[in-house]
Scaffold this active site. Structure first.
Site, PDB file in Angstrom:
ATOM      1  N   LYS A  11      94.588  -7.475  28.408  1.00 35.77           N
ATOM      2  CA  LYS A  11      95.028  -8.775  28.949  1.00 35.77           C
ATOM      3  C   LYS A  11      93.845  -9.536  29.536  1.00 35.77           C
ATOM      4  O   LYS A  11      92.820  -8.955  29.905  1.00 35.77           O
ATOM      5  CB  LYS A  11      96.116  -8.600  30.019  1.00 35.77           C
ATOM      6  N   ASP A 137      99.354  -3.698  37.236  1.00 35.15           N
ATOM      7  CA  ASP A 137      99.215  -4.406  35.956  1.00 35.15           C
ATOM      8  C   ASP A 137     100.039  -3.795  34.829  1.00 35.15           C
ATOM      9  O   ASP A 137     100.003  -4.288  33.704  1.00 35.15           O
ATOM     10  CB  ASP A 137      97.748  -4.378  35.500  1.00 35.15           C
TER      11      ASP A 137
HETATM   12  O1  C5P Z   1      97.860  -1.397  41.479  1.00 33.21           O
HETATM   13  P1  C5P Z   1      96.523  -0.838  41.147  1.00 33.21           P
HETATM   14  O2  C5P Z   1      96.516   0.664  41.179  1.00 33.21           O
HETATM   15  O3  C5P Z   1      95.945  -1.377  39.905  1.00 33.21           O
HETATM   16  O4  C5P Z   1      95.572  -1.317  42.308  1.00 33.21           O
HETATM   17  C1  C5P Z   1      94.306  -0.745  42.541  1.00 33.21           C
HETATM   18  C2  C5P Z   1      93.810  -1.234  43.898  1.00 33.21           C
HETATM   19  O5  C5P Z   1      93.522  -2.634  43.843  1.00 33.21           O
HETATM   20  C3  C5P Z   1      94.806  -1.094  45.028  1.00 33.21           C
HETATM   21  O6  C5P Z   1      94.729   0.172  45.617  1.00 33.21           O
HETATM   22  C4  C5P Z   1      94.384  -2.202  45.971  1.00 33.21           C
HETATM   23  O7  C5P Z   1      93.281  -1.783  46.740  1.00 33.21           O
HETATM   24  C5  C5P Z   1      93.905  -3.290  45.040  1.00 33.21           C
HETATM   25  N1  C5P Z   1      94.952  -4.281  44.754  1.00 33.21           N
HETATM   26  C6  C5P Z   1      95.313  -5.190  45.732  1.00 33.21           C
HETATM   27  N2  C5P Z   1      96.294  -6.110  45.470  1.00 33.21           N
HETATM   28  C7  C5P Z   1      96.900  -6.150  44.264  1.00 33.21           C
HETATM   29  C8  C5P Z   1      96.542  -5.242  43.249  1.00 33.21           C
HETATM   30  C9  C5P Z   1      95.557  -4.318  43.527  1.00 33.21           C
HETATM   31  O8  C5P Z   1      94.769  -5.180  46.841  1.00 33.21           O
HETATM   32  N3  C5P Z   1      97.838  -7.070  44.044  1.00 33.21           N
END
Ligand code: C5P
Length: 285
Positions: A11, A137
């Site tokens: 994406k 995501d």
């Molecule tokens: O959801 P995901 O595991 O991809 O997120 C990885 C890290 O990115 C989270 O632990 C957080 O620190 C940060 N993040 C965030 N806000 C989001 C998505 C991700 O702060 N909306």
């Protein structure tokens, strides 16, 4: 059926607005996702071993329990008391830790693939619940939609009925960037926050390429550049070479350009040194 092969696309974020930090540590987002033609291939093969194994030739893809595809398969296997084993074969074309959500897409492909292979009968809502446990995501990739609006952590998805097809050159430096680190470097300025999604959306709907390209935006850009200030040169190089608009995708370091045509994208791609970057010609999928 004991074997299934699925496409697992990457994406881009045409807009990524960060609205604030939440009590759970995540950030509240408003983003427009675009599904693109750059994709991994995943083959799921049932076996009698009782174990989940991952095969992938790419050196940066973990083969163990830290891989999101392993977590996805493990959750379904546990919740549905599956006793069969599973081989997950990944042909990796999407750069890793590059702002393109390759790992998230792979996890979504395993969720939907196992739903069929193991005949689990899960609907969209149940799959979305698994997806949001795996990462912010993942849910986008459960929808068969070229464009979608993402809100919340990015996991609340509203598919958009838009038929525009875009051409891009996508440039990924051979450097990994970790989402958590990029978000931690963000300095939020929340006064007079522009609604970049609603600025861009009408141009995307109409296929107004020039205005669309001028409305690309990513609030994570200052945080990405605080890690690698030199990556601004990637944007400048694309613009100097005639790109209509350029933007970082997700938490970087990938940069993409909106261009007039496939031919134009190919001529831009040729300008990037393959030692330091991977460059791809991609389109909306
Ligand atoms: O959801 P995901 O595991 O991809 O997120 C990885 C890290 O990115 C989270 O632990 C957080 O620190 C940060 N993040 C965030 N806000 C989001 C998505 C991700 O702060 N909306």
């Amino acid at each position: 059926m004991d074997r299934l092969t699925v496409n697992s696309p990457a994406k881009l974020n045409l807009v990524l607005d960060v609205l604030g930090k939440r009590p759970d540590g995540f950030h509240e987002l408003r983003t427009i996702f675009e599904r693109i033609s750059l994709a991994d291939r995943i083959t799921l093969v049932s076996n009698k071993s009782g174990k989940i194994t991952i095969r992938c030739a790419h050196p940066h893809v973990p083969r163990g329990p830290t891989n999101l595809v392993y977590k996805a398969a493990m959750m379904l296997s546990r919740d549905f008391s599956i006793t069969k084993g599973l081989d997950i074969n990944i042909i990796k074309n999407i750069p890793v830790a590059a702002g393109l959500a390759g790992g998230s897409s792979n996890a979504a492909a395993v969720l939907t693939g196992l739903n069929r292979l193991w005949d689990l009968g899960l609907g969209q809502q149940a799959l979305s619940a698994y997806a949001s446990k795996l990462g912010s995501d993942v849910a986008f990739f459960l929808y068969d939609s070229s464009f979608a609006l993402g809100t919340g952590r990015g996991e609340h998805i509203k598919p958009l009925k838009i038929r525009t097809k875009l051409w891009h050159v996508l440039v990924t430096p051979r450097v990994k960037m970790y989402t958590a680190e990029v978000f931690s470097r963000l300095k939020l300025k929340l006064t007079n926050k522009k609604d970049n999604v609603n600025i861009l959306l009408p141009f995307l709907r109409k296929g107004d390429l020039v205005r669309l390209a001028g409305s690309l935006s990513n609030d994570l850009e200052p945080a990405i550049l605080s890690l690698r200030p030199d990556f601004i040169n990637l944007k400048n190089k694309l613009l100097d070479a005639g790109a209509i608009g350029v933007c970082f995708s997700g938490s970087g370091p990938s940069v993409f350009a909106c261009v007039q045509s496939q031919k134009h994208a190919q001529s831009l791609r040729a300008k990037f040194d393959r030692r330091y970057t991977q460059a791809f010609v991609v389109s909306t999928l």
